[in-house]
Structures are given as structure tokens and as C-alpha cells.
Write a protein that holds these residues in place. Sequence first.
Motif, PDB file in Angstrom:
ATOM      1  N   UNK A 114     -26.145  -8.845 -37.131  1.00  0.00           N
ATOM      2  CA  UNK A 114     -27.299  -8.630 -37.887  1.00  0.00           C
ATOM      3  C   UNK A 114     -27.886  -7.280 -37.393  1.00  0.00           C
ATOM      4  N   UNK A 115     -28.063  -6.831 -36.432  1.00  0.00           N
ATOM      5  CA  UNK A 115     -28.694  -5.744 -35.991  1.00  0.00           C
ATOM      6  C   UNK A 115     -27.652  -4.362 -35.681  1.00  0.00           C
ATOM      7  N   UNK A 116     -26.476  -4.490 -36.038  1.00  0.00           N
ATOM      8  CA  UNK A 116     -25.609  -3.529 -36.001  1.00  0.00           C
ATOM      9  C   UNK A 116     -25.476  -3.028 -34.726  1.00  0.00           C
ATOM     10  N   UNK A 117     -25.469  -3.738 -33.728  1.00  0.00           N
ATOM     11  CA  UNK A 117     -25.117  -3.428 -32.160  1.00  0.00           C
ATOM     12  C   UNK A 117     -23.441  -3.487 -32.334  1.00  0.00           C
ATOM     13  N   UNK A 118     -23.220  -2.389 -31.369  1.00  0.00           N
ATOM     14  CA  UNK A 118     -21.496  -2.103 -31.575  1.00  0.00           C
ATOM     15  C   UNK A 118     -20.686  -2.582 -30.579  1.00  0.00           C
TER      16      UNK A 118
END
Length: 228
Positions: A114-118
Motif C-alpha cells: 500500500x505504501x510502496x515499501x521495498x
Amino acid sequence: MSGKRILVLGGSGRTGQLVINEALSRGYKVTALVRNPSALETPESRPDLTLVRGSPTSKDDVASAFTQDLQNTPEAVIVTLNARLASDSPFSKPVTPPRMMADSCANAVELMKEYDTKKLVIMSAFGVADSFKNLNCTLQLLFRKSNMAYQFEDHNLVDEEVKVAGVDYVLARPVMLAEGDGKPVKISGNLGEGVGIFSKITRKSVAGFLVDAVGSDQWDRSTPVISN
């Protein structure tokens, strides 16, 4: 790396606290989701540390940790959770739900997308999944016949589910944990071939490796067995 944020799940544990210290010392900002914030030094003495009260098994609590700073959401999640037994004895009763670690990691994965954490970096253990065959036979028996089996069942679920979750992961597999200073880390492939029965690694060494894995793609999508 200055200003980049890491979310730590399991930050009040012995290894988790060392991960927080290591990440802060390298210039990261850290958010830690913990059940008991009083177990950690207060953020007043460490301004780059944000403590969020909650449980990693609650998706709402994990979401709250992700959204503490919407301008600087986590670039990585480090998980140092472990299914707890009632005491240090491997024969004592489990005191956490069967899927505590698996459900916590599943919550992290959903919020990462959802928060584009890699990056998802997890402290697993030597003996999990396909590394079990390279354990000494005495340890195999202990892990199968004692209540440590509950911990390894949960670790196995994490291993299985994270690998197909569609995120970059590092499933670090430390050998027996010990106290002590940080030391050079030896990596014995993904399965731990040739690791000695008495091999150990200090928690501080593990913490350093987990933070190293955030800033490097060297171990992405692998399960390195680590020792000193």
C-alpha cells in the motif's frame, strides 16, 4: 541514508533493541511497533526513534506505525519477532498464537504494498524450511520433539508465505544466538551446508547484518545462514 525510515516489528526484544540501536547509529529514522514502549529508551533521548504502541498481529496497529510520518513512510521493514515459550526451556509451553509471526509478516506485506515499501528483512533461524536437513541430528530431534517445534512451525509458515508475497525479502537464518559484541559475519549459503553443531552468532552481529540487508541488494530473495 540520512532521513530514511525503517519500521521494526519486535523492537522490544533482545535482538530488536540492538537493531534499533544499529539503525539509529547509521543515520536511519526508526519507527518501532511495540506492545510496551516503556521497555525501550524514550524517544526524548533519541529523537529519530518513534515508538508506536500496538501488536504486529493487528493490521490496524501496523498501519498506524506506517502512517506516523506520511512524508517519510518506511523504506524497509525489519522483523525480529519470535514465538515465545513460557520460559527459556525448550520444553515449556508456547504463550503466543500458532501464526503469530506469519500473521504479523502478512500484515507487514499488505502495508508495504500500500505504501510502496521495498524491502522486508526477517530474522528467521537456521533449521527453518529447507535448511533443516543440514542441522545436526541432535538438534533436529530437539526441534521436532520439544515445544520449540511450535516456533519452527511458525518460522516455516513465514518462509513459505513471504517467498510468494511479491516483495523483496531477506530471510536471514542465524545459528544459535549468543550475547556479546558484534563480530564478522560468515554466510554459509542458503541452506547452511557445513555449519558446525556448536556454531553461534552474537545478537549484535545479527542486528548489524539485518541493517546491512536494508541498504544492499546482495541478499535479496535469499535465505542466508549466518554465523560468526
